[in-house]
Design an enzyme around this catalytic site. Structure first.
Site, PDB file in Angstrom:
ATOM      1  CG  HIS A 126      -5.857  -2.686   1.192  1.00  0.00           C
ATOM      2  ND1 HIS A 126      -5.375  -2.377  -0.070  1.00  0.00           N
ATOM      3  CD2 HIS A 126      -5.175  -1.878   2.058  1.00  0.00           C
ATOM      4  CE1 HIS A 126      -4.457  -1.423   0.026  1.00  0.00           C
ATOM      5  NE2 HIS A 126      -4.317  -1.116   1.299  1.00  0.00           N
ATOM      6  CB  SER A 178      -0.958  -0.051   1.198  1.00  0.00           C
ATOM      7  OG  SER A 178      -2.022   0.856   1.053  1.00  0.00           O
TER       8      SER A 178
END
Length: 266
Positions: free
Chosen positions: A241, A104
């Site tokens: 995620h 990320s």
């Protein structure tokens, strides 16, 4: 005089290292893997990977200001400053064989660190791995939520909905107050990142996407291919995620496969 000096020395704070080594000694031939955590995370979240990666990969976790034992330091809130501040700390440790991995927000940091190491220091990574992070030139980046601008309640709730806050932390008001400034600064690093054209990386670039990740779908990560003139792979895995944290052993096997294919599980 001696007693006075002794008392004073107890108040001298030793600088916290930027690269933490959470695992026992590994093979002398092991490849050093520098890991940059996601927004709001400290090294502790990534320690479980160490035991799964050894002995062929020697994990080093970047310890940014504003978290864990560096909680008293203000977190950096823009990517150029993160890279500029981290590089003098990291470069001396990367004289051997090394690779970079970021998830990320950490993906952008790892990528930019690799670019500067190659262009200015003549240090080329063996490989760069990016997970859960849209490509810098993906047009879909503009549609991502701007969490840094949310009020405290909304920001905390948004992080919880991403599954980025452990259950034991989510309801703790004291920890919430302590962590929110760092979380906001990290989201600013990610959301205000501006890609600057430059030479493509000379090393392989391996990208991993979660099949159910609404922040960084595989289609949004395909443009990472533009950032290398070497080998490129894009692998979609099950999960959202934080698919890498849901199955650290499985993801460690994936990392070993791309970084040390000769040692990958058959």
């Amino acid at each position: 005089m001696f007693q006075s000096s002794a008392r004073t020395s107890r108040h001298i704070r030793r600088p916290v290292p930027w690269l933490l080594e959470p695992q026992a000694a590994v093979s002398p031939q092991a490849l050093t893997l520098v890991c940059v955590p996601h927004a709001g995370a400290g090294p502790g979240v990534y320690r479980p990977f160490a035991r799964h990666l050894a002995p062929h990969l020697s994990l080093r976790i970047v310890h940014l200001p504003g978290r864990e034992s560096r909680i008293g330091e203000p977190a950096l809130d823009n990517l150029p400053e993160v890279v500029r501040t981290a590089l003098p700390q990291l470069a001396p440790e990367l004289r051997g064989r090394f690779a970079l991995w970021g998830h990320s927000m950490g993906g952008f940091v790892a990528f930019e660190v690799a670019r500067v190491l190659e262009a200015r220091f003549g240090l080329r990574a063996e490989c760069v791995v990016v997970s859960g992070c849209q490509a810098p030139r993906s047009p879909e980046r503009a549609a991502l939520p701007q969490r840094r601008a949310l009020d405290d309640d909304e920001l905390w709730l948004s992080a919880i909905e991403l599954n980025g806050i452990p259950d034991e932390v989510a309801g703790n008001d004291a920890l919430r107050k302590l962590l929110l400034p760092t979380l906001r600064a990290d989201f600013a690093v990610f959301e205000t990142y501006e890609y600057r054209p430059g030479p493509a990386l000379g090393c392989p670039l391996h990208v991993f996407a979660g099949r159910d990740d609404t922040e960084a779908a595989a289609a949004d990560m395909a443009a990472w291919q533009l950032e290398t003139r070497s080998e490129f792979t894009l692998t979609e895995l099950s999960g959202g995620h934080f698919f890498h944290l849901d199955d650290p052993m499985g993801f460690s096997e994936r990392l070993t496969a791309v970084l040390c294919p000769q040692h990958a599980s058959r």
